[in-house]
Write an enzyme that holds these catalytic residues in place. Structure first.
Site, short mmCIF file in Angstrom:
data_model
loop_
_atom_site.label_atom_id
_atom_site.label_comp_id
_atom_site.label_asym_id
_atom_site.label_seq_id
_atom_site.Cartn_x
_atom_site.Cartn_y
_atom_site.Cartn_z
N ASP A 83 0.80 -1.31 0.16
CA ASP A 83 0.09 -0.09 -0.09
C ASP A 83 0.87 1.38 0.06
O ASP A 83 2.03 1.14 0.30
CB ASP A 83 -0.85 -0.10 1.14
N LYS A 84 0.40 2.13 -0.41
CA LYS A 84 0.62 3.66 -0.49
C LYS A 84 -0.13 4.51 0.30
O LYS A 84 -1.24 4.43 0.34
CB LYS A 84 1.27 3.97 -1.82
N HIS A 85 0.35 5.60 1.12
CA HIS A 85 -0.34 6.40 1.67
C HIS A 85 0.18 7.94 1.55
O HIS A 85 1.41 8.07 1.88
CB HIS A 85 -0.60 6.50 3.08
N SER A 86 -0.50 8.80 1.23
CA SER A 86 -0.31 10.25 1.27
C SER A 86 -0.70 11.19 2.30
O SER A 86 -1.76 10.79 2.72
CB SER A 86 -0.79 10.92 0.00
N THR A 123 -9.18 11.18 -1.61
CA THR A 123 -9.25 10.03 -2.80
C THR A 123 -10.69 9.17 -2.86
O THR A 123 -11.03 8.95 -4.14
CB THR A 123 -8.33 8.76 -2.43
N ARG A 171 -10.94 16.11 13.94
CA ARG A 171 -9.62 16.62 13.78
C ARG A 171 -9.94 17.68 12.51
O ARG A 171 -9.31 18.93 12.58
CB ARG A 171 -8.52 16.05 13.43
N SER A 186 -3.25 8.07 13.19
CA SER A 186 -4.24 7.90 12.16
C SER A 186 -4.10 7.00 11.10
O SER A 186 -4.68 6.18 10.54
CB SER A 186 -4.83 9.21 11.94
N LYS A 190 -4.78 2.77 10.63
CA LYS A 190 -5.63 1.82 9.44
C LYS A 190 -4.69 1.14 8.72
O LYS A 190 -5.32 -0.02 8.31
CB LYS A 190 -6.02 3.15 8.62
N LYS A 191 -3.34 1.36 8.54
CA LYS A 191 -2.52 0.55 7.70
C LYS A 191 -2.30 -0.77 8.42
O LYS A 191 -2.24 -1.93 8.08
CB LYS A 191 -1.20 1.23 7.45
#
Length: 440
Positions: A83-86, A123, A171, A186, A190-191
């Protein structure tokens, strides 16, 4: 027995919270025993006082354990779960390209994404622009779609890190998004609950990012990499530039179309291409799907040129309820705005700077973002044909094209966009889109 106000007071005074106090507070977030005002107060206390690494680890673990975790054992012999997260930015549609590219290269990408925060687009909001696409599914369907389609970009289920889901929304409307410990907990809760094998982070920095300075971005990247690796999730991070809109569009349907254009080979904006290729390469190497960056680059270019990446994109859309022929005719499904016109500056010169946050807020002003949780948004509005920094503009060369559904919104957002730009007589120095890489 703990009291919410005493936990808040302790953090407000700058003291370190115990793992038990943090677990108590997170349990109250999940159960509803903590009120929105109490959660907001703790978030503000953390914003000003920070958290130690031990507190951040405890918060991450407590939020991870607030719900279910996914077991991907049935995929272990088929390929790595990646996975990727920004951290978010204006015009950041990279997930829409990365997930199908990595899936086409042999990875499995169950991407748990979010909605827009403040001036940045989400997203899920982009995917909502695709008719029928379901971003809210249960864990069993997430597992099924990921296995059959190779990738699935969806929202948090109620069973994955539910404490974060509520904390995240509060938030957003209390100006506490930028707190590094809260961002870290946060993202990683999730990851970790998603049961990933490997993770790559895209840490944005600049006028359109939550990290306004390189030092803050470095702190966030180092914290996330440290906490993730310590939790058994091998993670790398890239720090990337967000001092201008990423790509040539900002706005939900417009960004979906740009992602389609990239995957189909119709159009590739240079900065978007550089970051997408780099993030995909890091994931392929981490997941042992490539041995070197050259090998990774070759594999990515192959699946883009032979159409397999676009095919994976269509598989994901179809599997999650979207049109089975979306990638054949995206314009038939993506809504268009009533008013569309080019935007011009009343001066000439080279685009020297861009207040990217202001441009993100201009999208919000058009109705394409939220000022409060749960607010309906207009997926058709936004900007495209965005001229990058360094472009020479004059009265005959537009800086962007605006899409709006009311004349009043068009006028306000147009002025807001133009206020975010400055020009110079000389070509400005061009910053490379990737500023730093953190491997471990």
């Amino acid at each position: 027995m703990f009291l919410p106000q005493e936990v808040i007071r302790k953090k407000r005074e700058g003291h370190e919270l115990s793992s038990e106090e943090i677990a108590y507070f997170v349990k109250g977030i999940t159960s509803g025993d903590m009120s929105d005002s109490q959660i907001a107060a703790l978030a503000m206390a953390v914003f000003f006082q920070g958290m130690s690494n031990a507190e951040t680890v405890s918060l991450t673990q407590s939020m991870t354990q607030s719900g279910d975790t996914i077991d991907w054992s049935e995929l272990r012999n088929l390929g790595p779960v990646l996975d990727k997260h920004s951290t978010g930015g204006v015009g950041d549609k990279l997930s829409l390209m990365l997930a199908p590219i990595v899936a086409a290269c042999g990875g499995y990408v169950p991407m748990i994404s979010g909605r827009g925060l403040g001036h940045t687009g989400g997203t899920l909001d982009k995917l909502d622009a695709i008719p029928g696409y379901q971003t809210s599914i249960d864990i069993n369907r997430l597992k099924s779609v990921t296995k059959t389609a190779g990738c699935a970009i969806v929202g948090q289920t109620g069973d994955l890190a539910p404490a974060d889901k509520r904390f995240y929304a509060i938030r957003d409307i209390t100006a506490t998004v930028e707190a590094v410990p809260l961002i870290t907990a946060s993202i990683l809760s999730k990851k970790l609950s998603a049961g990933l094998d490997r993770l790559v982070m895209d840490i944005k920095v600049g006028s359109g990012a939550f990290s306004g300075t390189l030092s803050m971005a470095e702190e966030l990247a180092e914290t996330i990499v440290s906490v993730a690796n310590g939790a058994g999730l091998p993670t790398r991070a890239l720090i990337t530039d967000m001092d201008q809109v990423l790509g040539s569009s900002a706005g939900n349907a417009l960004e979906v179309k740009e992602a389609w254009s990239y995957l189909s080979g119709e159009m590739k904006e240079e900065r978007t291409d550089i970051i997408t290729m780099s993030l995909c390469s890091e994931l392929l190497i981490l997941g042992e799907l490539a041995t070197t960056y050259d090998d990774a680059h070759h594999k990515i270019m192959t699946v883009l040129s032979n159409g397999k990446a676009l095919e994976q994109f269509q598989k994901m859309i179809s599997a999650l309820g979207g049109p089975v022929d979306f990638c054949e005719k995206p314009d038939s499904y993506l809504k268009s705005a009533t008013y569309c016109e080019d935007i011009y500056l009343d001066t000439s010169g080279y685009l020297a700077s861009m207040d990217t946050r202001e441009i993100g807020m201009a999208v919000v002003a058009l109705g394409g973002g939220r000022s409060k949780p749960g607010q309906e948004i207009d997926h058709a509005v936004g900007f495209d044909h965005i001229a990058p920094l360094g472009t020479y503009v004059d009265s005959s060369c537009p800086v962007a094209r605006i899409h709006a559904n009311s004349k009043d919104q068009l006028a306000r957002a147009k002025a807001q966009y133009l206020n975010g730009l400055s020009v110079a007589d000389k070509m400005p120095n061009q910053q490379h889109p990737i500023l730093k890489s953190l491997v471990s």
